[in-house]
Design a protein around this motif. Structure first.
Motif, PDB file in Angstrom:
ATOM      1  N   GLY A  99       0.828  -1.204   0.000  1.00  0.00           N
ATOM      2  CA  GLY A  99       0.000   0.000   0.000  1.00  0.00           C
ATOM      3  C   GLY A  99       0.857   1.247   0.000  1.00  0.00           C
ATOM      4  O   GLY A  99       2.070   1.204   0.165  1.00  0.00           O
ATOM      5  N   SER A 100       0.211   2.388  -0.181  1.00  0.00           N
ATOM      6  CA  SER A 100       0.905   3.680  -0.143  1.00  0.00           C
ATOM      7  C   SER A 100       0.824   4.210   1.276  1.00  0.00           C
ATOM      8  O   SER A 100      -0.237   4.653   1.725  1.00  0.00           O
ATOM      9  CB  SER A 100       0.260   4.649  -1.133  1.00  0.00           C
ATOM     10  OG  SER A 100       0.420   4.152  -2.449  1.00  0.00           O
ATOM     11  N   ASP A 101       1.944   4.157   1.972  1.00  0.00           N
ATOM     12  CA  ASP A 101       1.963   4.443   3.406  1.00  0.00           C
ATOM     13  C   ASP A 101       2.660   5.757   3.719  1.00  0.00           C
ATOM     14  O   ASP A 101       3.513   6.221   2.958  1.00  0.00           O
ATOM     15  CB  ASP A 101       2.684   3.312   4.148  1.00  0.00           C
ATOM     16  CG  ASP A 101       2.082   1.957   3.844  1.00  0.00           C
ATOM     17  OD1 ASP A 101       0.858   1.816   4.001  1.00  0.00           O
ATOM     18  OD2 ASP A 101       2.823   1.053   3.450  1.00  0.00           O
ATOM     19  N   TYR A 102       2.313   6.325   4.884  1.00  0.00           N
ATOM     20  CA  TYR A 102       2.985   7.492   5.440  1.00  0.00           C
ATOM     21  C   TYR A 102       3.638   7.038   6.734  1.00  0.00           C
ATOM     22  O   TYR A 102       2.949   6.574   7.648  1.00  0.00           O
ATOM     23  CB  TYR A 102       1.981   8.620   5.712  1.00  0.00           C
ATOM     24  CG  TYR A 102       2.595   9.798   6.424  1.00  0.00           C
ATOM     25  CD1 TYR A 102       3.212  10.819   5.702  1.00  0.00           C
ATOM     26  CD2 TYR A 102       2.563   9.897   7.807  1.00  0.00           C
ATOM     27  CE1 TYR A 102       3.777  11.908   6.344  1.00  0.00           C
ATOM     28  CE2 TYR A 102       3.127  10.979   8.463  1.00  0.00           C
ATOM     29  CZ  TYR A 102       3.738  11.978   7.731  1.00  0.00           C
ATOM     30  OH  TYR A 102       4.310  13.049   8.374  1.00  0.00           O
ATOM     31  N   VAL A 140      13.384   1.444   9.217  1.00  0.00           N
ATOM     32  CA  VAL A 140      12.107   1.991   8.743  1.00  0.00           C
ATOM     33  C   VAL A 140      12.032   1.646   7.265  1.00  0.00           C
ATOM     34  O   VAL A 140      12.868   2.064   6.479  1.00  0.00           O
ATOM     35  CB  VAL A 140      12.013   3.515   8.974  1.00  0.00           C
ATOM     36  CG1 VAL A 140      10.764   4.079   8.311  1.00  0.00           C
ATOM     37  CG2 VAL A 140      12.032   3.838  10.457  1.00  0.00           C
ATOM     38  N   ASN A 141      10.988   0.868   6.896  1.00  0.00           N
ATOM     39  CA  ASN A 141      10.861   0.335   5.544  1.00  0.00           C
ATOM     40  C   ASN A 141       9.439   0.584   5.056  1.00  0.00           C
ATOM     41  O   ASN A 141       8.477   0.072   5.635  1.00  0.00           O
ATOM     42  CB  ASN A 141      11.176  -1.164   5.569  1.00  0.00           C
ATOM     43  CG  ASN A 141      11.204  -1.785   4.201  1.00  0.00           C
ATOM     44  OD1 ASN A 141      10.598  -1.290   3.255  1.00  0.00           O
ATOM     45  ND2 ASN A 141      11.890  -2.910   4.096  1.00  0.00           N
ATOM     46  N   GLY A 142       9.308   1.337   3.985  1.00  0.00           N
ATOM     47  CA  GLY A 142       7.983   1.625   3.441  1.00  0.00           C
ATOM     48  C   GLY A 142       7.303   0.419   2.822  1.00  0.00           C
ATOM     49  O   GLY A 142       6.090   0.352   2.770  1.00  0.00           O
ATOM     50  N   GLY A 143       8.067  -0.551   2.338  1.00  0.00           N
ATOM     51  CA  GLY A 143       7.489  -1.715   1.677  1.00  0.00           C
ATOM     52  C   GLY A 143       7.105  -1.388   0.247  1.00  0.00           C
ATOM     53  O   GLY A 143       7.641  -0.470  -0.368  1.00  0.00           O
ATOM     54  N   THR A 144       6.142  -2.133  -0.291  1.00  0.00           N
ATOM     55  CA  THR A 144       5.708  -1.894  -1.661  1.00  0.00           C
ATOM     56  C   THR A 144       4.686  -0.768  -1.699  1.00  0.00           C
ATOM     57  O   THR A 144       4.018  -0.485  -0.713  1.00  0.00           O
ATOM     58  CB  THR A 144       5.096  -3.172  -2.269  1.00  0.00           C
ATOM     59  OG1 THR A 144       3.976  -3.556  -1.481  1.00  0.00           O
ATOM     60  CG2 THR A 144       6.108  -4.293  -2.309  1.00  0.00           C
ATOM     61  N   GLY A 145       4.556  -0.133  -2.831  1.00  0.00           N
ATOM     62  CA  GLY A 145       3.623   0.981  -2.981  1.00  0.00           C
ATOM     63  C   GLY A 145       4.375   2.299  -3.047  1.00  0.00           C
ATOM     64  O   GLY A 145       5.602   2.350  -3.018  1.00  0.00           O
ATOM     65  N   ASN A 146       3.649   3.390  -3.112  1.00  0.00           N
ATOM     66  CA  ASN A 146       4.225   4.727  -3.171  1.00  0.00           C
ATOM     67  C   ASN A 146       4.218   5.300  -1.763  1.00  0.00           C
ATOM     68  O   ASN A 146       3.218   5.847  -1.315  1.00  0.00           O
ATOM     69  CB  ASN A 146       3.418   5.600  -4.137  1.00  0.00           C
ATOM     70  CG  ASN A 146       4.099   6.917  -4.398  1.00  0.00           C
ATOM     71  OD1 ASN A 146       5.299   7.039  -4.253  1.00  0.00           O
ATOM     72  ND2 ASN A 146       3.311   7.908  -4.794  1.00  0.00           N
ATOM     73  N   ASN A 193      12.945   1.944   0.798  1.00  0.00           N
ATOM     74  CA  ASN A 193      11.721   1.673   0.019  1.00  0.00           C
ATOM     75  C   ASN A 193      10.682   2.781   0.196  1.00  0.00           C
ATOM     76  O   ASN A 193       9.479   2.513   0.277  1.00  0.00           O
ATOM     77  CB  ASN A 193      11.122   0.312   0.382  1.00  0.00           C
ATOM     78  CG  ASN A 193      12.025  -0.813  -0.026  1.00  0.00           C
ATOM     79  OD1 ASN A 193      12.647  -0.775  -1.082  1.00  0.00           O
ATOM     80  ND2 ASN A 193      12.112  -1.838   0.805  1.00  0.00           N
ATOM     81  N   CYS A 194      11.167   4.009   0.220  1.00  0.00           N
ATOM     82  CA  CYS A 194      10.283   5.175   0.311  1.00  0.00           C
ATOM     83  C   CYS A 194      10.506   6.032  -0.920  1.00  0.00           C
ATOM     84  O   CYS A 194      11.645   6.377  -1.249  1.00  0.00           O
ATOM     85  CB  CYS A 194      10.574   5.976   1.570  1.00  0.00           C
ATOM     86  SG  CYS A 194      10.282   5.032   3.085  1.00  0.00           S
ATOM     87  N   GLU A 195       9.454   6.347  -1.617  1.00  0.00           N
ATOM     88  CA  GLU A 195       9.560   7.109  -2.846  1.00  0.00           C
ATOM     89  C   GLU A 195       9.643   8.617  -2.596  1.00  0.00           C
ATOM     90  O   GLU A 195      10.134   9.356  -3.426  1.00  0.00           O
ATOM     91  CB  GLU A 195       8.385   6.777  -3.765  1.00  0.00           C
ATOM     92  CG  GLU A 195       8.454   5.373  -4.359  1.00  0.00           C
ATOM     93  CD  GLU A 195       8.299   4.254  -3.335  1.00  0.00           C
ATOM     94  OE1 GLU A 195       9.046   3.272  -3.445  1.00  0.00           O
ATOM     95  OE2 GLU A 195       7.454   4.343  -2.430  1.00  0.00           O
ATOM     96  N   VAL A 196       9.112   9.064  -1.493  1.00  0.00           N
ATOM     97  CA  VAL A 196       9.129  10.501  -1.179  1.00  0.00           C
ATOM     98  C   VAL A 196       9.725  10.700   0.192  1.00  0.00           C
ATOM     99  O   VAL A 196       9.459   9.997   1.113  1.00  0.00           O
ATOM    100  CB  VAL A 196       7.705  11.080  -1.205  1.00  0.00           C
ATOM    101  CG1 VAL A 196       7.726  12.565  -0.887  1.00  0.00           C
ATOM    102  CG2 VAL A 196       7.050  10.853  -2.543  1.00  0.00           C
TER     103      VAL A 196
END
Length: 124
Positions: free
Chosen positions: A89-92, A102-108, A121-124
């Motif tokens: 998912g797209s997480d904050y 700290v790993n955002g995982g898949t998604g934006n 794994n964080c796009e922003v």
């Protein structure tokens, strides 16, 4: 002599007993998930969108958002050996001090770490 020994043992037990009772067998982390308290070694969200907030994460503890677009905040420190994982998912993700992972995982994913290890794994 026996009476003095018994007194000494009783006095020692009054000192040792409170120390044994005040030390937890195994610490767990307490967070809120969608407004409800959750206590566990690894606090998990749901398959849907979640709001997860923790004060801090001690070593060998973590947060896993599971699926959905999750909003995860750690106000204190993510200790060495602890983790925050947004998962699918797209997480904050917002962490004050990151000494762990700290790993955002898949998604934006949008990740902010004030100090410490940079997120992955964080796009922003």
């Amino acid at each position: 002599m026996i009476r003095h020994t018994v007194r000494a043992l009783c006095a020692a037990s009054l000192i040792v007993a409170p120390l044994a009772l005040s030390t937890p067998a195994h610490a767990v982390v307490t967070c809120t998930v969608n407004g409800f308290p959750r206590t566990a070694n690894v606090v998990t969200g749901t398959a849907g969108n979640d709001y997860i907030r923790c004060d801090s994460l001690p070593p060998m503890h973590g947060v896993d958002g599971l699926g959905g677009n999750d909003y995860i905040i750690i106000d204190g420190t993510v200790a060495s050996g602890a983790f925050v994982f947004g998962n699918a998912g797209s997480d904050y993700l917002r962490v004050n001090v990151n000494n762990g992972s700290v790993n955002g995982g898949t998604g934006n994913d949008f990740c902010r770490v004030a100090t410490g290890n940079p997120p992955v794994n964080c796009e922003v």
